[in-house]
Design an enzyme around this catalytic site. Sequence first.
Site, PDB file in Angstrom:
ATOM      1  N   GLY A  15       0.858  -1.151  -0.003  1.00 31.72           N
ATOM      2  CA  GLY A  15       0.154  -0.058   0.129  1.00 31.72           C
ATOM      3  C   GLY A  15       0.827   1.195  -0.001  1.00 31.72           C
ATOM      4  O   GLY A  15       2.107   1.028   0.118  1.00 31.72           O
ATOM      5  N   LEU A  24       1.196   3.733   2.145  1.00 30.39           N
ATOM      6  CA  LEU A  24       1.959   3.894   3.491  1.00 30.39           C
ATOM      7  C   LEU A  24       2.783   2.911   3.835  1.00 30.39           C
ATOM      8  O   LEU A  24       3.746   2.956   4.191  1.00 30.39           O
ATOM      9  CB  LEU A  24       0.790   4.443   4.391  1.00 30.39           C
ATOM     10  CG  LEU A  24       1.319   4.608   5.790  1.00 30.39           C
ATOM     11  CD1 LEU A  24       2.328   5.637   5.763  1.00 30.39           C
ATOM     12  CD2 LEU A  24       0.303   4.771   6.827  1.00 30.39           C
ATOM     13  N   TYR A  42     -17.549   3.213   7.043  1.00 30.36           N
ATOM     14  CA  TYR A  42     -16.153   3.260   7.031  1.00 30.36           C
ATOM     15  C   TYR A  42     -15.485   3.836   8.321  1.00 30.36           C
ATOM     16  O   TYR A  42     -14.767   2.879   9.118  1.00 30.36           O
ATOM     17  CB  TYR A  42     -15.676   4.033   6.022  1.00 30.36           C
ATOM     18  CG  TYR A  42     -13.901   4.456   6.020  1.00 30.36           C
ATOM     19  CD1 TYR A  42     -12.986   3.324   6.060  1.00 30.36           C
ATOM     20  CD2 TYR A  42     -13.446   5.533   6.300  1.00 30.36           C
ATOM     21  CE1 TYR A  42     -11.868   3.325   6.270  1.00 30.36           C
ATOM     22  CE2 TYR A  42     -12.230   5.876   6.340  1.00 30.36           C
ATOM     23  CZ  TYR A  42     -11.139   4.929   6.344  1.00 30.36           C
ATOM     24  OH  TYR A  42     -10.059   5.059   6.569  1.00 30.36           O
TER      25      TYR A  42
END
Length: 285
Positions: free
Chosen positions: A10, A12, A125
């Site tokens: 990903g 990050l 979320y």
Amino acid sequence: MKFLLFGSEGQLGRELALEIEKKGYNLIKLSHKELDITDEKKVKEVILDYSPDFTINATAYNNVDQAEIESQKAFAVNAEAVRNMAIWVHKTHGILVHFSTDYVFDGEKGAPYTTNDEPNPINTYGKSKLQGELYIKEILNRYFIIRVSWVFGFGKTNFPLKLLEWAKDNKILRVAEDQFNAPTYTVDCAKYVMELILKGKFGLYHLTNSGYCSRYEWAKLILNEWGYEGEILPAKTEDFPSLAKRPKFTVLDCSKFESETGLRMPPWQDAVKRFIQELKRRNAF
């Protein structure tokens, strides 16, 4: 020290892996393709086998609109998998580093949110991410929960990359001027996260680039730095109907991080300029 990193591919996760390797620590990194964190058996096996000092969870289900349709999946990744991870980190006496979001807040405060403010998520979320935080706090005494916002960097998708794609084919772009936040550049975030966890001062932190802006102001700087010759116009959130409700002002107050570390993240404007320069160097578009 031994590090175990979930979500290493990903935007990050990649930067965290680089920082860990740069410091010369032992690292096992696993991408989503290599290990799905909802597979409890495999998560258990890798944590017990490796017994890391630090387990870093850089994975998330972060499709905010789709989470309204796939709420079960969002909770499976953002909450239940995090709970299972925390259980096995606890068994091995390790430390969990987990990333959360500004979307645990409703945006009604009208000022930056501190780590002492009560969360009140308004979409699935945000609710799933908050539940993940609560599980960690229930199970572990030694953890880092790090809330970030408007994350951008070198990956498959984020707002700056989407914006530059839109700019290819459109001479007029409209962006919401009534959403406010602080962008978080993954390169800076990874560097400062490492500084934080090595201090050993556990707990909940907010970490973004310093300052804040509207999404319109953010977009304007991105496009100006890129050399976009079209026109960018301010709009309202209501002009872009979406499945999920979005809070309009969820700027995170990073003063706890700054007081504990003596460090301050670079201004968001500086981060954007460095990001665009690097994109150009890589010939990314």
